[in-house]
Design a protein around this motif. Sequence first.
Motif, PDB file in Angstrom:
ATOM      1  N   PHE A   1      42.457  45.527  36.635  1.00  0.00           N
ATOM      2  CA  PHE A   1      43.766  44.893  36.471  1.00  0.00           C
ATOM      3  C   PHE A   1      44.887  45.772  37.030  1.00  0.00           C
ATOM      4  O   PHE A   1      45.864  45.262  37.585  1.00  0.00           O
ATOM      5  CB  PHE A   1      43.996  44.572  34.997  1.00  0.00           C
ATOM      6  N   ASP A   2      44.726  47.091  36.895  1.00  0.00           N
ATOM      7  CA  ASP A   2      45.714  47.999  37.491  1.00  0.00           C
ATOM      8  C   ASP A   2      45.737  47.820  39.008  1.00  0.00           C
ATOM      9  O   ASP A   2      46.821  47.803  39.631  1.00  0.00           O
ATOM     10  CB  ASP A   2      45.379  49.454  37.146  1.00  0.00           C
ATOM     11  N   TYR A   3      44.559  47.684  39.620  1.00  0.00           N
ATOM     12  CA  TYR A   3      44.465  47.510  41.069  1.00  0.00           C
ATOM     13  C   TYR A   3      45.103  46.189  41.501  1.00  0.00           C
ATOM     14  O   TYR A   3      45.806  46.137  42.524  1.00  0.00           O
ATOM     15  CB  TYR A   3      42.995  47.551  41.493  1.00  0.00           C
TER      16      TYR A   3
ATOM     17  N   MET B   1      45.114  37.861  41.023  1.00  0.00           N
ATOM     18  CA  MET B   1      43.672  38.040  41.230  1.00  0.00           C
ATOM     19  C   MET B   1      43.243  37.190  42.424  1.00  0.00           C
ATOM     20  O   MET B   1      43.624  36.024  42.536  1.00  0.00           O
ATOM     21  CB  MET B   1      42.901  37.608  39.975  1.00  0.00           C
ATOM     22  N   GLN B   2      42.462  37.795  43.318  1.00  0.00           N
ATOM     23  CA  GLN B   2      42.069  37.123  44.546  1.00  0.00           C
ATOM     24  C   GLN B   2      40.612  36.641  44.487  1.00  0.00           C
ATOM     25  O   GLN B   2      39.753  37.314  43.918  1.00  0.00           O
ATOM     26  CB  GLN B   2      42.226  38.074  45.735  1.00  0.00           C
ATOM     27  N   PRO B   3      40.324  35.493  45.081  1.00  0.00           N
ATOM     28  CA  PRO B   3      38.923  35.027  45.145  1.00  0.00           C
ATOM     29  C   PRO B   3      38.072  36.006  45.942  1.00  0.00           C
ATOM     30  O   PRO B   3      38.542  36.620  46.903  1.00  0.00           O
ATOM     31  CB  PRO B   3      39.033  33.677  45.864  1.00  0.00           C
ATOM     32  N   SER B   4      36.831  36.148  45.544  1.00  0.00           N
ATOM     33  CA  SER B   4      35.865  36.956  46.291  1.00  0.00           C
ATOM     34  C   SER B   4      34.574  36.159  46.440  1.00  0.00           C
ATOM     35  O   SER B   4      34.338  35.184  45.717  1.00  0.00           O
ATOM     36  CB  SER B   4      35.599  38.287  45.580  1.00  0.00           C
ATOM     37  N   VAL B   5      33.728  36.579  47.387  1.00  0.00           N
ATOM     38  CA  VAL B   5      32.508  35.835  47.673  1.00  0.00           C
ATOM     39  C   VAL B   5      31.535  35.956  46.502  1.00  0.00           C
ATOM     40  O   VAL B   5      31.291  37.061  45.998  1.00  0.00           O
ATOM     41  CB  VAL B   5      31.841  36.358  48.961  1.00  0.00           C
ATOM     42  N   LYS B   6      30.991  34.828  46.081  1.00  0.00           N
ATOM     43  CA  LYS B   6      30.036  34.825  44.971  1.00  0.00           C
ATOM     44  C   LYS B   6      28.794  35.636  45.332  1.00  0.00           C
ATOM     45  O   LYS B   6      28.324  35.588  46.462  1.00  0.00           O
ATOM     46  CB  LYS B   6      29.617  33.389  44.626  1.00  0.00           C
ATOM     47  N   ASP B   7      28.274  36.353  44.354  1.00  0.00           N
ATOM     48  CA  ASP B   7      27.068  37.155  44.581  1.00  0.00           C
ATOM     49  C   ASP B   7      25.835  36.260  44.658  1.00  0.00           C
ATOM     50  O   ASP B   7      25.932  35.035  44.703  1.00  0.00           O
ATOM     51  CB  ASP B   7      26.915  38.224  43.493  1.00  0.00           C
ATOM     52  N   ASN B   8      24.644  36.871  44.675  1.00  0.00           N
ATOM     53  CA  ASN B   8      23.401  36.121  44.844  1.00  0.00           C
ATOM     54  C   ASN B   8      22.692  35.819  43.532  1.00  0.00           C
ATOM     55  O   ASN B   8      21.486  35.568  43.516  1.00  0.00           O
ATOM     56  CB  ASN B   8      22.460  36.887  45.775  1.00  0.00           C
TER      57      ASN B   8
ATOM     58  N   ASP C   1      41.018  29.372  43.747  1.00  0.00           N
ATOM     59  CA  ASP C   1      42.315  29.838  44.257  1.00  0.00           C
ATOM     60  C   ASP C   1      42.741  31.125  43.554  1.00  0.00           C
ATOM     61  O   ASP C   1      42.214  31.455  42.481  1.00  0.00           O
ATOM     62  CB  ASP C   1      43.385  28.763  44.046  1.00  0.00           C
ATOM     63  N   PRO C   2      43.693  31.874  44.130  1.00  0.00           N
ATOM     64  CA  PRO C   2      44.231  33.055  43.438  1.00  0.00           C
ATOM     65  C   PRO C   2      44.857  32.667  42.103  1.00  0.00           C
ATOM     66  O   PRO C   2      45.331  31.547  41.921  1.00  0.00           O
ATOM     67  CB  PRO C   2      45.287  33.586  44.411  1.00  0.00           C
ATOM     68  N   VAL C   3      44.848  33.616  41.163  1.00  0.00           N
ATOM     69  CA  VAL C   3      45.440  33.389  39.835  1.00  0.00           C
ATOM     70  C   VAL C   3      46.344  34.569  39.499  1.00  0.00           C
ATOM     71  O   VAL C   3      45.896  35.722  39.469  1.00  0.00           O
ATOM     72  CB  VAL C   3      44.351  33.243  38.748  1.00  0.00           C
ATOM     73  N   ASP C   4      47.615  34.284  39.236  1.00  0.00           N
ATOM     74  CA  ASP C   4      48.578  35.331  38.923  1.00  0.00           C
ATOM     75  C   ASP C   4      48.423  35.764  37.475  1.00  0.00           C
ATOM     76  O   ASP C   4      48.312  34.929  36.564  1.00  0.00           O
ATOM     77  CB  ASP C   4      50.002  34.840  39.171  1.00  0.00           C
ATOM     78  N   LEU C   5      48.434  37.074  37.260  1.00  0.00           N
ATOM     79  CA  LEU C   5      48.281  37.595  35.901  1.00  0.00           C
ATOM     80  C   LEU C   5      49.423  37.176  34.986  1.00  0.00           C
ATOM     81  O   LEU C   5      49.262  37.129  33.761  1.00  0.00           O
ATOM     82  CB  LEU C   5      48.183  39.127  35.930  1.00  0.00           C
ATOM     83  N   SER C   6      50.573  36.836  35.568  1.00  0.00           N
ATOM     84  CA  SER C   6      51.716  36.427  34.745  1.00  0.00           C
ATOM     85  C   SER C   6      51.491  35.082  34.061  1.00  0.00           C
ATOM     86  O   SER C   6      52.212  34.725  33.129  1.00  0.00           O
ATOM     87  CB  SER C   6      52.983  36.352  35.605  1.00  0.00           C
ATOM     88  N   LEU C   7      50.465  34.354  34.502  1.00  0.00           N
ATOM     89  CA  LEU C   7      50.167  33.052  33.887  1.00  0.00           C
ATOM     90  C   LEU C   7      49.407  33.190  32.575  1.00  0.00           C
ATOM     91  O   LEU C   7      49.202  32.196  31.861  1.00  0.00           O
ATOM     92  CB  LEU C   7      49.347  32.189  34.858  1.00  0.00           C
TER      93      LEU C   7
END
Length: 376
Positions: free
Chosen positions: A195-197, A206-213, A336-342
């Motif tokens: 969360f700090d990052y 928070m940004q979407p990332s590729v789903k793992d296997n 989609d991205p999700v803002d921590l302020s939400l």
Amino acid sequence: MEAPRLAHAVGSPTSPCEEVIKNLSLEAIQLCERDGNKSQDSGIAEMEELPVPHNIKISNITCDSFKISWDMDSKSKDRITHYFIDLNKKENKNSNKFKHKDVPTKLVAKAVPLPMTVRGHWFLSPRTEYTVAVQTASKQVDGDYVVSEWSEIIEFCTADYSKVHLTQLLEKAEVIAGRMLKLSVFYRNQHKEYFDYIREHHGNAMQPSVKDNSGSHGSPISGKLEGIFFSCNTEFNTGKPPQDSPYGRYRFEIAAEKLFNPNTNLYFGDFYCMYTAYHYVILVIAPVGSPGDEFCKQRLPQLNIKDNKFLTCDEEDGVMVYHHAQDVILEVIYTDPVDLSLGTVAEITGHQLMSLSTANAKKDPSCKTCNISVGR
């Protein structure tokens, strides 16, 4: 030496002379390992006059079938009674051909019109690279075969599960989903450093990332769909999220309506277990018209957000009400991205149960509850 298991293969769907690959014993045909391009087994005679297949083409590839065709010289073509197909997982092509009893290496088919369909969920797995070579053969009166030289070796990769296969998984998941419980938030656990990052490098979003296997090997979202993982299961006695988590001691909570509402679509993504009694269902929430929505629309079964067995969103007396299935663990991917302020970030009071993590978890291929009759 144990006889290999043989696959079913049929001729062109438009051909009236469909045939199946016959189960031939070792007494009828002595299958052997290839040395170079020629068969060295004493039970199969060599006869160079038979045409050697060349220019092999693979088409109509699915997760558990493919069509194969090739060119041949017309010389002695009428003598051909059978085709021998040598099929191997790519990583094992130089190893002992009979090492894996559940993976046959020699398929025997009657000489049917090409292209020929090779289908078999017991030896073809989705998303797997294979090598294939072909030999023509002529069965003799005494039961022996004369054969051509082997063709060149070519490579191909099987496909992901189709919507048809995923619908079969969906139907199996519905059977055990259980009754519906109310929920009010989605939540995501991570370490404090995560969360700090996000705050420092991604403008609080928070940004979407590729789903793992993790999950089914044939899932079309693994390694392809980008999203953010959330949980939504609640404790039966409190109606609130559990205080334990395998993913970190800090939790982001967000009101359910901010992620899941009539402006989003809901898709079924997967159903699996990890050699345990409990099962996981992956769902995807995508804002209507978003890139994630377009990706899922082409590949995943879409669910009615008001009426399904896993996660629902409906309006009662002017208020949005949410429910989740009690007897499966839901993993929700938001595309989609999700803002921590939400929402809010706070430390949980429970334990970090690492043993429950599903990161890159492999599905139990023997479970009768969550597997279907195609490659796992």
